[in-house]
Design an enzyme around this catalytic site. Structure first.
Site, PDB file in Angstrom:
ATOM      1  N   PHE A 119      18.131 -22.955   8.105  1.00 22.72           N
ATOM      2  CA  PHE A 119      17.371 -23.519   9.227  1.00 22.72           C
ATOM      3  C   PHE A 119      15.871 -23.478   9.025  1.00 22.72           C
ATOM      4  CE2 PHE A 119      17.468 -18.985  10.266  1.00 22.72           C
ATOM      5  CZ  PHE A 119      16.158 -18.744  10.652  1.00 22.72           C
ATOM      6  N   LYS A 152      25.265 -30.358   3.877  1.00 22.03           N
ATOM      7  CA  LYS A 152      25.633 -29.626   5.083  1.00 22.03           C
ATOM      8  C   LYS A 152      24.370 -28.917   5.561  1.00 22.03           C
ATOM      9  CE  LYS A 152      26.454 -25.952   6.730  1.00 22.03           C
ATOM     10  NZ  LYS A 152      25.930 -25.327   8.006  1.00 22.03           N
ATOM     11  N   GLU A 202      23.396 -25.850  11.155  1.00 21.93           N
ATOM     12  CA  GLU A 202      23.743 -26.295  12.499  1.00 21.93           C
ATOM     13  C   GLU A 202      22.652 -25.953  13.509  1.00 21.93           C
ATOM     14  OE1 GLU A 202      26.033 -22.373  11.787  1.00 21.93           O
ATOM     15  OE2 GLU A 202      25.217 -24.068  10.651  1.00 21.93           O
ATOM     16  N   ARG A 203      21.695 -25.088  13.096  1.00 19.41           N
ATOM     17  CA  ARG A 203      20.585 -24.741  13.998  1.00 19.41           C
ATOM     18  C   ARG A 203      19.466 -25.780  13.951  1.00 19.41           C
ATOM     19  NH1 ARG A 203      19.823 -18.201  12.992  1.00 19.41           N
ATOM     20  NH2 ARG A 203      21.807 -17.542  13.926  1.00 19.41           N
ATOM     21  N   SER A 217      21.323 -16.533   3.465  1.00 21.62           N
ATOM     22  CA  SER A 217      21.310 -15.071   3.451  1.00 21.62           C
ATOM     23  C   SER A 217      22.105 -14.522   2.270  1.00 21.62           C
ATOM     24  CB  SER A 217      21.902 -14.536   4.755  1.00 21.62           C
ATOM     25  OG  SER A 217      23.281 -14.837   4.832  1.00 21.62           O
ATOM     26  N   CYS A 223      11.838 -16.993   2.924  1.00 17.57           N
ATOM     27  CA  CYS A 223      12.288 -16.019   1.925  1.00 17.57           C
ATOM     28  C   CYS A 223      11.179 -15.569   0.995  1.00 17.57           C
ATOM     29  CB  CYS A 223      13.454 -16.586   1.127  1.00 17.57           C
ATOM     30  SG  CYS A 223      13.035 -18.026   0.142  1.00 17.57           S
ATOM     31  N   GLU A 265      16.693  -7.552   4.892  1.00 23.42           N
ATOM     32  CA  GLU A 265      15.889  -8.709   5.255  1.00 23.42           C
ATOM     33  C   GLU A 265      15.965  -8.904   6.770  1.00 23.42           C
ATOM     34  OE1 GLU A 265      15.229 -13.152   3.532  1.00 23.42           O
ATOM     35  OE2 GLU A 265      17.287 -12.621   4.027  1.00 23.42           O
TER      36      GLU A 265
END
Length: 502
Positions: free
Chosen positions: A155, A179, A182-183, A232, A287, A387
């Site tokens: 996201f 893909k 979804e956020r 993640s 990141c 993280e």
């Protein structure tokens, strides 16, 4: 679609058409700064994945045989459209992600770099040739696309990170299934429209919205030859292992805990400004953010005070408003998780010298957390080990350069690391010895430009070929080595032997 909002539920983009998903449920897509619902995203099924992969598979033969110069020209037109619609796209990013407009524009700039890199594909795909490896025998290496490939993206950079993948992949001759998170699915809708406007044939680029079922559908699908993932660490490890188990080529970029070592000889004010920008830019949801400062003890007190001062100057609010430095985190559920990390830091004995929760008091809407700073943390605390992906910074104190390096080496992550110093010996030693794939010297965000690989180490990366640069071209192509010999009339020799020919 509207230039800033999407009120209707989203659809999947398959074979050049917007197709309603076979979803039994939809999730809201709120603006993180206001809570306003922008759209609903379908949680698609494996059946939707099958349709997208089939469309990509059908488009592959013609697309892979399209001359590479023609594929590159489509990328040039796409680049023009991205530039033309930059303001629209930036506002879209800000509304669905929460980052401020300057950060959204910066994201688009880095995305454009990847398109520019892909425009050079005619040169990047050039092979290798060596004549006369033996008498009258030549060898050469040529590249071919893999086939149908897929990208699973996070996201935090809804336009830039997908462009680490599909511009290289499709210009190299592959067809692609994306893909998106979804956020933050909305910007991918506009990107699909712009690619079609640029002249990309139907089926070459497809978008399937969703969550776990879509991920697993791509990982398990026999016609998907490669998977590129950013997200993640636990999910990256799962994607890598599952994709590899199904015979796929996989690159999985994972989590990070980027350490910044501050030496006594540096300009502390400048270092503090740089660290604050790195740690709290994009609400810490990147990141490459500075998340752990390693300060030599003799300057630690002064540095912490400067970090607090610089943080106090940041303006928090809706990223669409002028002058806002710090936007919200992505969701209320993530905000609650970050609050939990703050409590764990306090329980472990770290000093909370700036509590960003205080900045959010009085905010009626949105998922806000101000700059949060811990002092006197240590490498074993969860706030340093894990993280957090939020505007939370932990300061650890060490006695020397060597102790600082040792502290950094204890992290299971190895995405990025930076040193602040004017001492060439320390700078060179740091570059050579620190266990991180991307290293900065007096640079707060040592993320490389698109023609270099994004080269995380340790549990920050799973795979062999990294994203971007030559690694990206290698990942999305396979090689064929050709050895050829042409006989002259009457030549019946093979090496030192004689053969009879009719």
């Amino acid at each position: 679609m509207s230039q800033t909002t999407v009120t209707q539920p989203l659809k999947n983009y398959i074979g050049g058409q917007w197709i309603e998903a076979k979803a039994s449920r939809y999730e809201d897509v709120p603006n993180p700064a206001t809570g306003e619902i922008l759209s609903q995203v379908p949680i698609s099924t494996k059946e939707d994945v099958d349709k997208a992969v089939q469309a990509a598979k059908e488009a592959f033969p013609a697309w892979s045989e399209t001359p590479v110069i023609d594929r590159a020209r489509i990328m040039f037109r796409f680049h023009h459209l991205l530039t033309k619609h930059e303001e629209e796209l930036a506002r879209m990013i800000t509304m669905e992600n929460g980052k401020n407009l300057p950060e959204a524009h910066a994201e688009l700039l880095r995305a454009l770099e990847m398109v520019e890199f892909a425009c050079g594909m005619p040169t990047l795909l050039m092979g290798e040739t060596l004549p006369n490896i033996a008498k009258s025998i030549d060898s050469h290496v040529i590249r071919f696309p893999l086939g149908v490939v897929a990208g699973i993206t996070p996201f935090n950079f809804p336009v830039m990170v997908p462009m680490w993948m599909y511009p290289i992949a499709i210009t190299a001759g592959n067809t692609f299934v994306l893909k998106p998170s979804e956020r933050t699915p909305i910007s991918s809708v506009r990107i699909a429209e712009l690619l079609k406007e640029a002249g990309l044939p139907d089926g070459v680029f497809n978008v399937v919205n969703g969550a776990h079922d879509v991920v697993n559908g791509l990982l398990e699908h026999p016609d998907v030859k490669g998977i590129s993932f950013v997200g993640s660490q636990p999910v990256a490890e799962y994607v890598y292992k599952t994709g590899a188990a199904h015979g796929k080529r996989v690159q999985a970029l994972a989590g990070a805990k980027n350490h910044h070592l501050v030496m006594p000889d540096t300009d502390l004010r400048r270092a503090a400004k740089t660290i604050v920008s790195s740690a709290f830019g994009c609400a810490g949801e990147r990141c490459m953010a500075a998340s752990a400062v390693v300060a030599v003890e003799e300057i630690a007190d002064e540095l912490v005070q400067l970090l607090i001062e610089e943080s106090n100057a940041l303006v928090m609010g809706d990223g669409l408003e002028q002058g806002v430095d710090l936007g919200p985190v992505i969701r209320d559920s993530h905000l609650a998780k970050v609050h939990g990390f703050i409590e764990k830091g306090l329980e472990a004995g770290a000093d909370l010298v700036r509590d960003g929760r205080e900045d959010a008091k009085g905010k009626d809407a949105g998922y806000f957390l101000g700059p949060t700073i811990f002092d006197k943390a240590d490498a074993e605390m969860v706030i340093v080990r894990d993280e957090i992906f939020a505007p939370v910074l932990s300061v650890m104190r060490v006695g020397s350069f060597e102790e600082g390096l040792e502290t950094i080496s204890r992290s299971r992550y190895g995405n990025g690391a930076t040193i602040y110093t004017n001492n060439g010996k320390w700078g060179r030693e740091f570059v050579q010895r620190v266990e991180a794939g991307m290293v900065g010297v007096n640079v707060g965000v040592p993320a490389p430009m698109g023609f270099f690989a994004f080269s995380g180490w340790k549990q920050s990366f799973y795979g062999d070929l990294h994203a971007n640069g030559k690694d990206g071209v290698e990942f999305f192509t396979k090689k064929k080595t050709v050895t050829s010999r042409w006989f002259e009339d009457g030549d019946t020799s093979i090496g030192s032997q004689k053969v009879f020919v009719k």
